[in-house]
Design an enzyme around this catalytic site. Structure first.
Site, PDB file in Angstrom:
ATOM      1  N   GLN A 161       0.755  -1.453   0.096  1.00  0.00           N
ATOM      2  CA  GLN A 161       0.012  -0.282   0.016  1.00  0.00           C
ATOM      3  C   GLN A 161       0.183   1.185   0.309  1.00  0.00           C
ATOM      4  OE1 GLN A 161      -2.742  -0.707   3.594  1.00  0.00           O
ATOM      5  NE2 GLN A 161      -3.865  -1.950   2.043  1.00  0.00           N
ATOM      6  N   HIS A 162       1.840   1.127   0.561  1.00  0.00           N
ATOM      7  CA  HIS A 162       3.089   2.274  -0.001  1.00  0.00           C
ATOM      8  C   HIS A 162       3.107   3.744   0.891  1.00  0.00           C
ATOM      9  CE1 HIS A 162       4.519   0.196  -3.018  1.00  0.00           C
ATOM     10  NE2 HIS A 162       2.617  -0.237  -3.654  1.00  0.00           N
ATOM     11  N   CYS A 163       2.150   3.293   2.225  1.00  0.00           N
ATOM     12  CA  CYS A 163       1.747   4.311   2.954  1.00  0.00           C
ATOM     13  C   CYS A 163       0.645   4.602   2.575  1.00  0.00           C
ATOM     14  CB  CYS A 163       3.381   4.715   3.423  1.00  0.00           C
ATOM     15  SG  CYS A 163       3.966   3.760   4.634  1.00  0.00           S
ATOM     16  N   ALA A 164      -0.247   4.356   1.848  1.00  0.00           N
ATOM     17  CA  ALA A 164      -1.115   5.031   1.653  1.00  0.00           C
ATOM     18  C   ALA A 164      -2.520   4.079   1.560  1.00  0.00           C
ATOM     19  CB  ALA A 164      -0.942   5.021  -0.228  1.00  0.00           C
TER      20      ALA A 164
END
Length: 113
Positions: free
Chosen positions: A64-67
């Site tokens: 989720q790549h911090c998103a």
């Protein structure tokens, strides 16, 4: 820095242009100004696709790549992310796109066996 940015943009455009022709790839940010390409292999969990690329010598990130909110908006649980910079070259773009062309549920799961 302007020269580096121009080179990154050229690599990004080349990669995106090639990925756009592939029915098995879903691109999320083809018009981004950054040198990050976010995508998924259709019908393949992002972490399984990342494992396939890794098993073939290509490093990508998945998750989720911090998103988390962005993934919710994109209606996906996770994505794969390829990052380009001045140390990459067209041979690597070619190799990566060849792997993308061959990516599907079978090839991505075969790396586990």
């Amino acid at each position: 820095m302007e020269t580096i940015h121009a080179y990154e943009k050229m690599l990004h455009k080349s990669l995106v242009d090639r990925l756009r022709t592939m029915d098995n790839i879903h691109l999320y940010n083809p018009d981004a100004d950054a040198s990050i390409v976010t995508f998924n292999v259709k019908d393949v969990f992002a972490q399984d696709a990342a494992t396939y690329f890794s098993a073939n010598g290509v490093a990508v990130r998945s998750g989720q790549h911090c998103a988390k909110l962005l993934c919710d908006k994109l209606n996906t649980s996770a994505t794969v992310r390829a990052s380009l910079y001045f140390y990459n070259d067209m041979k690597e773009i070619e190799r990566f796109t060849q792997l993308c062309e061959g990516a599907d549920m079978k090839t991505c799961l075969d790396v586990y066996f």
